[in-house]
Design an enzyme around this catalytic site. Sequence first.
Site, short mmCIF file in Angstrom:
data_model
loop_
_atom_site.label_atom_id
_atom_site.label_comp_id
_atom_site.label_asym_id
_atom_site.label_seq_id
_atom_site.Cartn_x
_atom_site.Cartn_y
_atom_site.Cartn_z
N LYS A 36 0.51 -0.55 0.26
CA LYS A 36 -0.44 0.01 -0.11
C LYS A 36 0.88 1.32 0.16
O LYS A 36 1.40 1.26 1.18
CB LYS A 36 -0.77 0.09 1.45
CG LYS A 36 -1.92 1.24 1.29
CD LYS A 36 -2.25 1.11 2.37
CE LYS A 36 -3.53 2.93 2.69
NZ LYS A 36 -4.65 2.29 3.62
N GLY A 44 -7.00 9.99 9.30
CA GLY A 44 -7.43 9.70 10.76
C GLY A 44 -8.50 11.26 10.94
O GLY A 44 -9.34 11.43 12.08
N ALA A 71 -9.08 5.93 3.09
CA ALA A 71 -9.17 7.05 4.22
C ALA A 71 -9.99 7.41 4.59
O ALA A 71 -10.91 7.84 3.58
CB ALA A 71 -7.20 7.89 4.55
N GLY A 72 -9.82 8.16 5.41
CA GLY A 72 -11.48 8.71 5.97
C GLY A 72 -12.55 8.12 6.84
O GLY A 72 -13.55 8.63 7.51
N ALA A 125 -8.59 2.14 10.24
CA ALA A 125 -8.43 1.48 11.45
C ALA A 125 -9.60 2.33 12.83
O ALA A 125 -9.31 2.12 13.88
CB ALA A 125 -6.41 2.41 11.37
#
Length: 245
Positions: free
Chosen positions: A102, A163, A189-190, A211
């Site tokens: 990644k 994040g 992401a997000g 995450a």
Amino acid sequence: MELDQCRQTWHLGATELTSRLILAIPEGAFLDRLGAILEAGAIQIATIKVSTDLEKAAPGAHAVLREHGVHVLPNTVDAADASEAVRAAHHGAALVGRPWVKLILTQDPEYNVPNPVQLLRAAEQLVRGGFEVFPLVPDDPGPAVELVRIGCAGLMPQGSPAGSGQGIANPLKFRLILDRVDVPVLAGAGIGTVADACQALETGCTGVASARVVFAAYDQVRAARALADAVAAGHLARQAAEQSA
């Protein structure tokens, strides 16, 4: 029909999968229930920063991942330029025994906003070197199309800054990317809530990497289960919409 009965196989590079959820394991995460998280989320791929010493943070974590048959996808977060990212990718490949990555390349350590110029340089070198490359890209169809043209095996556009937990800020841009490439596109992401994950799949994404939803939760195991169900529900909703069109 139950959601786990609706899972279909798909490929991320050469890897055949049924789960459309990639678990991103952040540095410093509390991993005492990792096995239960993996089971609850039906996790088949986890992405981890190349330099993260999982055994120091959570002794036995690598064994748990192996026991659950989880493929480890190294990521190059914190690489400052193309040369650093390429070195990190090769290190990650040596650790996991396969050339895939990644690819994260940013000069913004707070939100990992991608650097398209450096990203293209690193991707070109890695693709020439035989890597399966899955870059974290901005939600911009221009760089996305170019990265696929040079041979990237999949794309992970940011729904919103890493994040931030703001979900897919611009679904139209995601749809433009989806319309113009023929590789897996995963929200990279997000993703801050299970609703964000469901929306990503409804928009047409192949899957999501997350995450925050799991590791910011009080009950991480229930969060993993809810996230997996949301991903499956979003995919099912997308299928229903396509079949009725």
